[in-house]
Enzyme design. Structure first.
Site, PDB file in Angstrom:
ATOM      1  N   TYR A 125      11.309  -9.454  14.780  1.00 55.75           N
ATOM      2  CA  TYR A 125      12.692  -9.087  14.465  1.00 55.75           C
ATOM      3  C   TYR A 125      13.649  -9.882  15.354  1.00 55.75           C
ATOM      4  O   TYR A 125      14.683 -10.361  14.895  1.00 55.75           O
ATOM      5  CB  TYR A 125      12.899  -7.579  14.675  1.00 55.75           C
ATOM      6  CG  TYR A 125      12.058  -6.721  13.764  1.00 55.75           C
ATOM      7  CD1 TYR A 125      12.391  -6.550  12.422  1.00 55.75           C
ATOM      8  CD2 TYR A 125      10.920  -6.067  14.245  1.00 55.75           C
ATOM      9  CE1 TYR A 125      11.616  -5.758  11.588  1.00 55.75           C
ATOM     10  CE2 TYR A 125      10.146  -5.275  13.412  1.00 55.75           C
ATOM     11  CZ  TYR A 125      10.494  -5.123  12.091  1.00 55.75           C
ATOM     12  OH  TYR A 125       9.715  -4.350  11.263  1.00 55.75           O
ATOM     13  N   ASN A 148      15.149  -3.398   2.326  1.00 55.03           N
ATOM     14  CA  ASN A 148      14.847  -4.481   1.383  1.00 55.03           C
ATOM     15  C   ASN A 148      14.366  -3.921   0.041  1.00 55.03           C
ATOM     16  O   ASN A 148      13.298  -3.338  -0.031  1.00 55.03           O
ATOM     17  CB  ASN A 148      13.771  -5.396   1.985  1.00 55.03           C
ATOM     18  CG  ASN A 148      13.328  -6.474   1.032  1.00 55.03           C
ATOM     19  OD1 ASN A 148      14.054  -6.855   0.106  1.00 55.03           O
ATOM     20  ND2 ASN A 148      12.122  -6.977   1.230  1.00 55.03           N
ATOM     21  N   CYS A 156       9.564  -9.074   3.693  1.00 49.72           N
ATOM     22  CA  CYS A 156       9.859  -8.315   4.910  1.00 49.72           C
ATOM     23  C   CYS A 156       8.599  -7.884   5.650  1.00 49.72           C
ATOM     24  O   CYS A 156       8.652  -7.608   6.849  1.00 49.72           O
ATOM     25  CB  CYS A 156      10.733  -7.116   4.577  1.00 49.72           C
ATOM     26  SG  CYS A 156      10.023  -5.992   3.365  1.00 49.72           S
ATOM     27  N   HIS A 157       7.467  -7.877   4.962  1.00 53.09           N
ATOM     28  CA  HIS A 157       6.204  -7.527   5.638  1.00 53.09           C
ATOM     29  C   HIS A 157       5.816  -8.581   6.671  1.00 53.09           C
ATOM     30  O   HIS A 157       5.009  -8.308   7.553  1.00 53.09           O
ATOM     31  CB  HIS A 157       5.074  -7.349   4.609  1.00 53.09           C
ATOM     32  CG  HIS A 157       4.763  -8.581   3.833  1.00 53.09           C
ATOM     33  ND1 HIS A 157       5.538  -8.996   2.749  1.00 53.09           N
ATOM     34  CD2 HIS A 157       3.789  -9.505   3.971  1.00 53.09           C
ATOM     35  CE1 HIS A 157       5.027 -10.120   2.276  1.00 53.09           C
ATOM     36  NE2 HIS A 157       3.965 -10.441   2.995  1.00 53.09           N
ATOM     37  N   GLU A 185      -2.728 -12.253   3.167  1.00 58.04           N
ATOM     38  CA  GLU A 185      -2.192 -13.595   3.391  1.00 58.04           C
ATOM     39  C   GLU A 185      -3.000 -14.374   4.416  1.00 58.04           C
ATOM     40  O   GLU A 185      -3.022 -15.608   4.376  1.00 58.04           O
ATOM     41  CB  GLU A 185      -0.722 -13.512   3.817  1.00 58.04           C
ATOM     42  CG  GLU A 185       0.185 -13.050   2.706  1.00 58.04           C
ATOM     43  CD  GLU A 185       1.654 -13.120   3.082  1.00 58.04           C
ATOM     44  OE1 GLU A 185       2.009 -13.756   4.099  1.00 58.04           O
ATOM     45  OE2 GLU A 185       2.467 -12.545   2.325  1.00 58.04           O
TER      46      GLU A 185
END
Length: 187
Positions: A125, A148, A156-157, A185
């Site tokens: 962040y 979001n 946003c993850h 991912e």
């Protein structure tokens, strides 16, 4: 002269992350992306609930007298990227435009910076706050990420807390879903 009714379009489709629900404007700008629903009925009910509360109208800055919510069949240009992502295939969602009409300038900068985080990578962040010119606004960045409405399109993850903490995730499934997406991912 009659006022033209402009529909927000809802489409749902299945994927390995559960049922997806996507709400778009007529010009294909995405207003809302949700996933993880167990059925089409659950997905539609969730979006209709947001509609009834006025959440979708606030997101799209739509005039309630001039807009409606219609359900439409899924289209390949929209479905394929989400299904590929759910299968663990790197997908670039940059070709999708999102509806930013209700965004403040700060929120717009944070969202655009978040969209630049590459697949399989994360930022804190604080790093995102510094990138948008507000290095002491890590909490404000967290609030933007928590609000979001366009999951995966705005990844946003991929925004995590400093240290070893993942931070929060306000999507259904919470922090365990965030970990699942990051693991997907990473593989």
């Amino acid at each position: 002269m009659a006022t033209r009714i402009s529909p927000l379009r809802l489409t749902t489709f299945a994927g390995r992350l559960g049922r997806f629900a996507v709400v778009l404007r007529e010009d294909r700008r995405i207003v809302r992306v949700g996933f993880g629903y167990k059925s089409q009925v659950e997905a539609v009910r969730a979006i209709e609930s947001e509609w009834e509360r006025g959440d979708l109208l606030r997101l799209s800055c739509a005039d309630p007298a001039r807009v409606s919510l219609v359900i439409q069949p899924p289209e390949p240009w929209l479905v394929e990227p989400f299904q590929k992502y759910a299968e663990g295939i790197p997908v670039d969602f940059h070709s999708f435009e999102i509806d930013t009409g209700s965004f403040t300038p700060f929120r717009r900068r944070v969202v655009e910076a978040c969209r630049q985080i590459p697949y399989g990578q994360t930022k804190t962040y604080g790093q995102l706050a510094a990138e948008v010119g507000s290095p002491r606004a890590a909490r404000a960045v967290g609030q933007v990420m928590a609000a979001n409405p366009t999951l995966l399109v705005v990844p946003c993850h991929r925004v995590v807390a400093a240290g070893t903490h993942l931070g929060g995730f306000s999507a259904p499934g919470g922090i365990s879903l965030k970990q699942k997406l990051l693991t997907l991912e990473a593989s």
